[in-house]
Design a protein around this motif. Structure first.
Motif, PDB file in Angstrom:
ATOM      1  N   MET A  50      26.918  37.170 -38.467  1.00  0.00           N
ATOM      2  CA  MET A  50      26.022  38.331 -38.392  1.00  0.00           C
ATOM      3  C   MET A  50      26.685  39.388 -37.514  1.00  0.00           C
ATOM      4  O   MET A  50      27.570  39.078 -36.722  1.00  0.00           O
ATOM      5  CB  MET A  50      24.697  37.940 -37.721  1.00  0.00           C
ATOM      6  CG  MET A  50      23.867  36.928 -38.454  1.00  0.00           C
ATOM      7  SD  MET A  50      22.270  36.785 -37.578  1.00  0.00           S
ATOM      8  CE  MET A  50      21.876  35.085 -37.882  1.00  0.00           C
ATOM      9  N   THR A  51      26.224  40.624 -37.635  1.00  0.00           N
ATOM     10  CA  THR A  51      26.666  41.614 -36.642  1.00  0.00           C
ATOM     11  C   THR A  51      26.041  41.204 -35.305  1.00  0.00           C
ATOM     12  O   THR A  51      24.996  40.534 -35.286  1.00  0.00           O
ATOM     13  CB  THR A  51      26.164  43.024 -36.986  1.00  0.00           C
ATOM     14  OG1 THR A  51      24.725  43.025 -36.918  1.00  0.00           O
ATOM     15  CG2 THR A  51      26.628  43.464 -38.373  1.00  0.00           C
TER      16      THR A  51
ATOM     17  N   ASN B 158      28.341  32.545 -33.386  1.00  0.00           N
ATOM     18  CA  ASN B 158      28.006  33.519 -34.423  1.00  0.00           C
ATOM     19  C   ASN B 158      29.126  33.622 -35.452  1.00  0.00           C
ATOM     20  O   ASN B 158      28.886  33.533 -36.661  1.00  0.00           O
ATOM     21  CB  ASN B 158      27.723  34.886 -33.791  1.00  0.00           C
ATOM     22  CG  ASN B 158      27.278  35.912 -34.819  1.00  0.00           C
ATOM     23  OD1 ASN B 158      26.796  35.578 -35.900  1.00  0.00           O
ATOM     24  ND2 ASN B 158      27.435  37.188 -34.485  1.00  0.00           N
TER      25      ASN B 158
ATOM     26  N   ARG C 208      22.169  26.837 -34.549  1.00  0.00           N
ATOM     27  CA  ARG C 208      20.966  27.618 -34.213  1.00  0.00           C
ATOM     28  C   ARG C 208      20.369  27.113 -32.896  1.00  0.00           C
ATOM     29  O   ARG C 208      20.001  27.886 -32.009  1.00  0.00           O
ATOM     30  CB  ARG C 208      19.919  27.508 -35.323  1.00  0.00           C
ATOM     31  CG  ARG C 208      20.351  28.166 -36.638  1.00  0.00           C
ATOM     32  CD  ARG C 208      19.183  28.296 -37.622  1.00  0.00           C
ATOM     33  NE  ARG C 208      18.658  27.038 -38.110  1.00  0.00           N
ATOM     34  CZ  ARG C 208      19.112  26.393 -39.192  1.00  0.00           C
ATOM     35  NH1 ARG C 208      20.149  26.871 -39.872  1.00  0.00           N
ATOM     36  NH2 ARG C 208      18.551  25.270 -39.567  1.00  0.00           N
TER      37      ARG C 208
ATOM     38  N   GLU D 245      18.971  40.145 -32.484  1.00  0.00           N
ATOM     39  CA  GLU D 245      17.593  40.219 -32.997  1.00  0.00           C
ATOM     40  C   GLU D 245      17.126  38.855 -33.477  1.00  0.00           C
ATOM     41  O   GLU D 245      15.988  38.447 -33.232  1.00  0.00           O
ATOM     42  CB  GLU D 245      17.512  41.229 -34.154  1.00  0.00           C
ATOM     43  CG  GLU D 245      17.522  42.674 -33.678  1.00  0.00           C
ATOM     44  CD  GLU D 245      17.788  43.685 -34.806  1.00  0.00           C
ATOM     45  OE1 GLU D 245      17.899  44.882 -34.483  1.00  0.00           O
ATOM     46  OE2 GLU D 245      17.896  43.276 -35.988  1.00  0.00           O
ATOM     47  N   TRP D 246      18.020  38.154 -34.147  1.00  0.00           N
ATOM     48  CA  TRP D 246      17.671  36.826 -34.660  1.00  0.00           C
ATOM     49  C   TRP D 246      17.345  35.863 -33.518  1.00  0.00           C
ATOM     50  O   TRP D 246      16.349  35.151 -33.563  1.00  0.00           O
ATOM     51  CB  TRP D 246      18.826  36.283 -35.525  1.00  0.00           C
ATOM     52  CG  TRP D 246      18.560  34.901 -35.987  1.00  0.00           C
ATOM     53  CD1 TRP D 246      17.782  34.517 -37.031  1.00  0.00           C
ATOM     54  CD2 TRP D 246      19.035  33.712 -35.370  1.00  0.00           C
ATOM     55  NE1 TRP D 246      17.756  33.145 -37.121  1.00  0.00           N
ATOM     56  CE2 TRP D 246      18.510  32.625 -36.116  1.00  0.00           C
ATOM     57  CE3 TRP D 246      19.856  33.437 -34.269  1.00  0.00           C
ATOM     58  CZ2 TRP D 246      18.777  31.303 -35.785  1.00  0.00           C
ATOM     59  CZ3 TRP D 246      20.129  32.118 -33.944  1.00  0.00           C
ATOM     60  CH2 TRP D 246      19.580  31.058 -34.705  1.00  0.00           C
TER      61      TRP D 246
ATOM     62  N   HIS E  85      13.973  36.665 -31.949  1.00  0.00           N
ATOM     63  CA  HIS E  85      12.905  36.222 -32.843  1.00  0.00           C
ATOM     64  C   HIS E  85      12.730  34.702 -32.775  1.00  0.00           C
ATOM     65  O   HIS E  85      11.614  34.189 -32.720  1.00  0.00           O
ATOM     66  CB  HIS E  85      13.233  36.675 -34.270  1.00  0.00           C
ATOM     67  CG  HIS E  85      12.265  36.195 -35.284  1.00  0.00           C
ATOM     68  ND1 HIS E  85      11.004  36.753 -35.427  1.00  0.00           N
ATOM     69  CD2 HIS E  85      12.328  35.189 -36.190  1.00  0.00           C
ATOM     70  CE1 HIS E  85      10.355  36.117 -36.390  1.00  0.00           C
ATOM     71  NE2 HIS E  85      11.141  35.175 -36.873  1.00  0.00           N
ATOM     72  N   GLU E  86      13.857  34.001 -32.754  1.00  0.00           N
ATOM     73  CA  GLU E  86      13.818  32.537 -32.663  1.00  0.00           C
ATOM     74  C   GLU E  86      13.182  32.068 -31.356  1.00  0.00           C
ATOM     75  O   GLU E  86      12.364  31.147 -31.349  1.00  0.00           O
ATOM     76  CB  GLU E  86      15.250  31.974 -32.728  1.00  0.00           C
ATOM     77  CG  GLU E  86      15.786  31.872 -34.139  1.00  0.00           C
ATOM     78  CD  GLU E  86      15.113  30.746 -34.900  1.00  0.00           C
ATOM     79  OE1 GLU E  86      15.395  29.571 -34.590  1.00  0.00           O
ATOM     80  OE2 GLU E  86      14.306  31.044 -35.794  1.00  0.00           O
TER      81      GLU E  86
ATOM     82  N   GLN F 218      24.303  42.874 -33.357  1.00  0.00           N
ATOM     83  CA  GLN F 218      22.931  43.362 -33.274  1.00  0.00           C
ATOM     84  C   GLN F 218      21.970  42.428 -34.025  1.00  0.00           C
ATOM     85  O   GLN F 218      20.912  42.079 -33.512  1.00  0.00           O
ATOM     86  CB  GLN F 218      22.841  44.783 -33.835  1.00  0.00           C
ATOM     87  CG  GLN F 218      21.461  45.384 -33.613  1.00  0.00           C
ATOM     88  CD  GLN F 218      21.319  46.776 -34.200  1.00  0.00           C
ATOM     89  OE1 GLN F 218      22.308  47.459 -34.484  1.00  0.00           O
ATOM     90  NE2 GLN F 218      20.082  47.206 -34.394  1.00  0.00           N
ATOM     91  N   HIS F 219      22.354  42.058 -35.238  1.00  0.00           N
ATOM     92  CA  HIS F 219      21.492  41.152 -36.013  1.00  0.00           C
ATOM     93  C   HIS F 219      21.361  39.802 -35.338  1.00  0.00           C
ATOM     94  O   HIS F 219      20.290  39.200 -35.336  1.00  0.00           O
ATOM     95  CB  HIS F 219      22.030  40.986 -37.443  1.00  0.00           C
ATOM     96  CG  HIS F 219      21.705  42.148 -38.322  1.00  0.00           C
ATOM     97  ND1 HIS F 219      22.522  42.581 -39.342  1.00  0.00           N
ATOM     98  CD2 HIS F 219      20.641  42.984 -38.324  1.00  0.00           C
ATOM     99  CE1 HIS F 219      21.967  43.633 -39.932  1.00  0.00           C
ATOM    100  NE2 HIS F 219      20.836  43.893 -39.334  1.00  0.00           N
ATOM    101  N   PHE F 220      22.472  39.326 -34.786  1.00  0.00           N
ATOM    102  CA  PHE F 220      22.460  38.036 -34.109  1.00  0.00           C
ATOM    103  C   PHE F 220      21.509  38.090 -32.914  1.00  0.00           C
ATOM    104  O   PHE F 220      20.701  37.195 -32.708  1.00  0.00           O
ATOM    105  CB  PHE F 220      23.885  37.675 -33.685  1.00  0.00           C
ATOM    106  CG  PHE F 220      24.049  36.282 -33.131  1.00  0.00           C
ATOM    107  CD1 PHE F 220      24.768  36.078 -31.973  1.00  0.00           C
ATOM    108  CD2 PHE F 220      23.510  35.186 -33.792  1.00  0.00           C
ATOM    109  CE1 PHE F 220      24.951  34.792 -31.467  1.00  0.00           C
ATOM    110  CE2 PHE F 220      23.686  33.896 -33.293  1.00  0.00           C
ATOM    111  CZ  PHE F 220      24.411  33.701 -32.120  1.00  0.00           C
TER     112      PHE F 220
ATOM    113  N   THR G 162      22.467  43.042 -27.507  1.00  0.00           N
ATOM    114  CA  THR G 162      23.546  43.149 -28.502  1.00  0.00           C
ATOM    115  C   THR G 162      24.896  42.973 -27.811  1.00  0.00           C
ATOM    116  O   THR G 162      25.739  42.195 -28.262  1.00  0.00           O
ATOM    117  CB  THR G 162      23.483  44.495 -29.230  1.00  0.00           C
ATOM    118  OG1 THR G 162      22.247  44.558 -29.932  1.00  0.00           O
ATOM    119  CG2 THR G 162      24.630  44.663 -30.221  1.00  0.00           C
TER     120      THR G 162
END
Lengths: 309, 64
Positions: A277-278, A271, A235, A284-285, A288-289, A280-282, A258
């Protein structure tokens, strides 16, 4: 206020470029680490200023603590300007000589550097004279397997590269990429520092500092947290890689992220290995982080870096 | 590398924001608005001198 010998000038940079340490001795002037490629013009101007300040010296030698992009990016330009004799850690020399863009974390990480000439190598235990002071090269594996630090027993100063900062150390990439000994090597590097007589650390990033014990305590604590939870290291690495890209590019469209995380191989690999994660999710994550740790913010459809708290 | 958090000690944090490009007309860095001398000398300055530099910076911003 921190007092360094008059022969040592620390050019404190930011995070995209490493600090540059100018050491002016009776015989010659040496530079340790040259910042990032896109800052090379600024690096040259700063070095020129420091040399003029010391009576119009030239730059005779260039030394790298390790060959990550943010420490060697000015090497080629400095060689063109000054013809400086350039030494890299022995373990890095083959990578530089064949210019391995993956192992050097260049195109692999969407980072850049300019190829340069290696004149000599340095190994742990080597003694060198810089700024009229005797230094010993010390192995500093962890963040970079072949990195070196330089210690002056007489002045009690340590040029630590990315092995120890005031709060932390460089991302432990080798661990992420499968070198299982990395955590143990990092611990031994910190132990090496703890065993030295050091009153002042000149780190690769951030201001020189004197509270060495406190810095070591924080570093051991961070290392322990990574050892307990390797996903934590992943992370951390993902955040750092995207932050680096943001600092270089100054902004990235949110809509491009993305694709960015899917195509930038270091992020894709982190990842796949740790999160699955996809893209896109990665993306977004990570956004956010970065917002959570106040490393970035959204502005007009872009992600921009927040360098100051 | 990581973005600088607020300094751990009382030290005055560097205003560098990683732009690192001198403006040939103004003589100031386009990112932090310091002169080359101020950037090169930063690590030799006392906290008081650093604060004095920081105070000079806002006035150097060119109005759009």
């Amino acid at each position: 206020m921190l007092k360094l010998p008059a022969s040592i000038r620390v050019l404190e940079r930011g995070w995209l470029s490493s600090n540059n340490v100018v050491l002016t001795g009776p015989e010659d002037t040496v530079l340790v680490d040259s910042g990032y490629l896109t800052h090379a013009t600024q690096t040259l101007a700063l070095v020129e200023h420091a040399l003029a300040d010391r009576g119009g010296r030239t730059l005779d030698r260039l030394v790298n603590t390790h060959c990550h992009s943010d420490h060697m990016g000015g090497n080629a330009a400095l060689q063109r300007r000054y013809g400086c004799h350039t030494s890299v850690p022995a373990g890095e020399a083959p990578l530089i000589e064949r210019w391995d863009e993956d192992a050097l974390l260049l195109s692999y990480a969407d980072q850049r550097a300019e190829r340069f000439r290696v004149d000599a190598t340095l190994a742990a235990g080597d003694r060198l004279r810089m700024g009229g002071i005797d230094w010993v090269a010390i192995a500093a594996p962890g963040h970079d397997t072949h990195a070196l630090m330089f210690h002056s027993p007489e002045e009690r100063i340590l040029i630590s590269g990315d092995a120890l900062w005031e709060d932390g150390f460089g991302v432990l990439f080798p661990q992420l990429f499968g070198r299982e000994a990395t955590f143990a090597e990092t611990r031994r590097t910190l132990d090496s520092i703890a065993a030295l007589d050091v009153r002042c650390v000149i780190p690769g990033h951030g201001a020189p500092f004197e509270e060495v014990d406190a810095a070591l305590e924080r570093a051991y604590s961070r290392l322990h947290a990574f050892e307990e939870d390797p996903a934590r290291l992943a992370r951390h690495a993902a955040r750092v890689m995207l932050t680096f890209a943001l600092l270089e590019k100054q902004r990235l469209p949110l809509a491009s992220l993305t694709d960015y995380v899917a195509q930038t191989r270091v992020l894709r690999d982190i990842n796949q290995r740790f999160f699955a994660m996809t893209p896109q999710h990665f993306a977004e994550w990570i956004v956010h982080e970065l917002e959570r740790v106040r490393a970035a913010k959204r502005e007009d459809g872009d992600l921009v870096p927040l360098v100051t708290a | 590398m990581k973005p600088a958090a607020a300094a751990l000690d009382d030290g005055v944090p560097s205003p560098c924001i990683d732009v690192c490009k001198m403006n040939g007309d103004t003589g100031y860095c386009e990112g932090c608005l310091r002169t080359i001398g101020e950037i090169a000398g930063w690590s030799t300055y006392s906290d008081c001198q650093k604060r004095a530099v920081l105070e000079r910076l806002p006035a150097r911003q060119t109005p759009c």
